[in-house]
Design an enzyme around this catalytic site. Structure first.
Site, short mmCIF file in Angstrom:
data_model
loop_
_atom_site.label_atom_id
_atom_site.label_comp_id
_atom_site.label_asym_id
_atom_site.label_seq_id
_atom_site.Cartn_x
_atom_site.Cartn_y
_atom_site.Cartn_z
N GLU A 2 0.83 -1.22 0.00
CA GLU A 2 0.00 0.00 0.00
C GLU A 2 0.86 1.27 0.00
O GLU A 2 0.54 2.27 -0.64
CB GLU A 2 -0.91 0.01 1.24
CG GLU A 2 -1.84 1.19 1.34
CD GLU A 2 -2.82 1.26 0.18
OE1 GLU A 2 -3.76 0.46 0.17
OE2 GLU A 2 -2.65 2.12 -0.71
N GLY B 253 1.98 7.20 -0.44
CA GLY B 253 2.11 7.19 1.03
C GLY B 253 0.86 6.75 1.76
O GLY B 253 0.43 5.60 1.65
N ILE C 85 -2.26 7.48 1.39
CA ILE C 85 -3.55 7.38 0.67
C ILE C 85 -3.83 5.90 0.33
O ILE C 85 -3.00 5.25 -0.29
CB ILE C 85 -3.53 8.19 -0.65
CG1 ILE C 85 -3.19 9.65 -0.37
CG2 ILE C 85 -4.84 8.06 -1.39
CD1 ILE C 85 -3.04 10.50 -1.64
N GLY D 85 14.59 20.82 2.55
CA GLY D 85 14.59 19.36 2.65
C GLY D 85 13.37 18.73 1.98
O GLY D 85 13.08 17.55 2.18
N GLU E 58 15.13 16.28 -2.99
CA GLU E 58 16.39 15.56 -2.78
C GLU E 58 17.56 16.38 -3.33
O GLU E 58 17.37 17.13 -4.30
CB GLU E 58 16.36 14.24 -3.57
CG GLU E 58 15.24 13.29 -3.20
CD GLU E 58 15.54 12.51 -1.94
OE1 GLU E 58 16.72 12.43 -1.54
OE2 GLU E 58 14.58 12.00 -1.35
N LYS F 47 5.18 4.61 -10.07
CA LYS F 47 3.89 4.50 -9.37
C LYS F 47 2.76 4.27 -10.38
O LYS F 47 1.84 3.50 -10.12
CB LYS F 47 3.63 5.77 -8.56
CG LYS F 47 4.63 5.96 -7.41
CD LYS F 47 4.49 7.34 -6.80
CE LYS F 47 5.48 7.59 -5.67
NZ LYS F 47 5.57 9.00 -5.29
N GLY G 136 6.78 11.04 3.50
CA GLY G 136 7.04 11.41 4.89
C GLY G 136 7.02 10.16 5.76
O GLY G 136 6.36 9.17 5.43
N1 HSE Z 1 9.80 11.57 -3.75
C1 HSE Z 1 8.41 11.24 -3.73
C2 HSE Z 1 7.58 12.49 -3.86
C3 HSE Z 1 7.99 10.51 -2.48
O1 HSE Z 1 8.11 13.59 -3.97
O2 HSE Z 1 6.37 12.35 -3.88
C4 HSE Z 1 8.36 9.07 -2.50
O3 HSE Z 1 7.78 8.42 -3.57
#
Ligand code: HSE
Length: 426
Positions: A129, A134, A136, A187, A190, A205, A302
């Site tokens: 999941e 995340g 959802i 932050g 990346e 995804k 997160g």
């Molecule tokens: N780096 C992804 C984002 C989160 O910015 O949504 C992890 O998949």
């Protein structure tokens, strides 16, 4: 009370989030669900490193076999990220009959067949999941709640970093580079932002979501991908003048029996439910023949939002009498590369007689009809101006051909951005 031994592969931000959430919510989970989880071993790269949770030192190990060969561990939670060695470790755990829970979209999208084959062959459970959006519950929605539907489309903002950048560009009129630098300082992006800003993260995804929506494996290589690095404040501003909001959308559609899977900057009407999803939030809009339109919204990344999905998988896995595998038969070998949509076209043009007729003539030759047009930013010194068009729905190939045949003495710096949403509201 059932006691279940779990092992962690990795203990960075996400693993620490799961450890803390289990500490915090363990009693409630015991009370409500009748199951206790006990972390038995935690695989880490460095035994000395400081962590964001208080894992007892004796649980830490730098040998993967201590997790995978421990008979007291029946559920392995993978938090390593990346394809290897994570995929191989997951396959080993599944082959030993252990349940695997992962947030690793990259490993799942690129090694889908191998990982599921190991799960099926050994009757093991695989829960993921947290791999898409995340907190959802979008995987659960597609696999458990919407099975009675033929899914027409899945359209989502499934990368928080790019949504943050585009939202700031829109609200502040700022340049891409400046917002990215600001996001990195905070932050939120990346240090190497490639995976996010070039659309790779969203493509992994989307491969998973479209596979579940259409019940056929959609390899990540089939996903058309364009990032946001070329987007300028002028694009955002011109879109606004037409009542459009710019998002990096992941789009999966089945039209006329053909599947389209694409990730690219997309304008949507300001009134579309996805247009109001800003900052680093994620959202997925689904259109199914029985459920109609629905939208899922929340935190896509997160430590705690991701841990929320991972612990939910843990409980589901622990309480499942029989593991369920997704109903996916076969693989999609070809996806549509000539989709039809409204196109936003912007170009730098010499402001003199005949230019508009050349542009509209070339578009007309390829069957592309103009819905609206605007001229902007005429420079009296150079005599150049921006021409911006919205077409009626037109084929991608036809638009590209028409643009490639334009007179380069008259127009240059041509940019296309696709527009989605009901054409009547554009
Ligand atoms: N780096 C992804 C984002 C989160 O910015 O949504 C992890 O998949």
């Amino acid at each position: 009370m059932e006691r279940i031994g779990i092992g962690f592969l990795g203990c960075g931000n996400i693993g620490s989030g799961v450890f803390r959430l289990l500490e915090e919510q363990g009693e409630q989970i015991e009370r409500n669900e009748g199951v206790t989880f006990e972390v038995k071993r935690v695989l880490v790269r460095s035994l000395q490193k400081k962590r964001a949770c208080r894992v007892p030192e004796e649980l830490l190990t730098d040998r993967v076999d201590d997790v995978l060969n421990d008979p007291q561990i029946s559920i392995v939670m993978e938090f390593m990220g990346g394809v290897e060695p994570a995929a191989s470790y997951m396959i080993r755990a599944l082959s030993a009959g252990k349940t695997v829970i992962t947030a690793n979209k990259m490993a799942l999208a690129t090694r889908w067949q191998d990982i599921w084959e190991a799960a099926r062959k050994h009757g093991a459970g695989l829960y993921y999941e947290a791999s898409v959006c995340g907190a959802i519950p979008i995987i659960r929605a597609l696999t458990d709640s919407l099975q009675a539907n033929r899914i027409h489309s899945v359209m989502g903002i499934i990368n928080g970093t790019t949504n943050y950048i585009l939202s700031r560009m829109s609200s502040e009129g700022a340049a891409y580079e400046d917002v990215l630098a600001q996001a990195q300082r905070l932050g939120l992006a990346e240090p190497d932002p490639t995976a996010d800003v070039e659309g790779y993260d969203a493509a992994y995804k989307l491969s998973i979501l479209s596979t579940l929506a259409f019940h056929r494996h959609v390899p990540v290589e089939c996903v058309y991908r364009e990032g946001i690095t070329e987007i300028t404040p002028l694009d955002v501003q011109c879109g606004k003048a037409f009542g459009l909001t710019l998002k990096l959308l992941a789009i999966a559609k089945e039209e006329d029996g053909r599947i389209q899977v694409r990730v690219h900057p997309t304008f949507i009407p300001d009134a579309h439910p996805l247009a109001s999803v800003s900052d680093s939030f994620n959202a997925v809009h689904i259109d199914g023949h029985a459920c109609g339109e629905m939208m899922f919204y929340g935190r896509g990344a997160g430590d705690y939002p991701t841990a929320s999905a991972l612990v939910s998988d843990l409980i589901k896995a622990a309480k499942s009498k029989r593991h369920a595998w997704p109903a996916v038969q076969g693989e999609v070998s070809q996806v549509a590369d000539d989709w039809t949509c409204v196109h936003f076209i912007r170009m730098l043009a010499v402001d003199k007689p005949g230019v508009l007729s050349m542009v509209s003539g070339k578009l007309a030759e390829h069957g592309v009809s103009i819905a609206s047009m605007m001229q902007k930013d005429r420079d009296p010194h150079t005599g150049y101006a921006q021409l911006v068009f919205l077409t009626h729905r037109a084929g991608e190939r036809a638009v590209r051909r028409a643009l490639s045949e334009m007179d380069a003495q008259m127009v240059s710096q041509v940019r296309i951005i696709r527009v989605e949403g009901d054409e009547r509201s554009i």
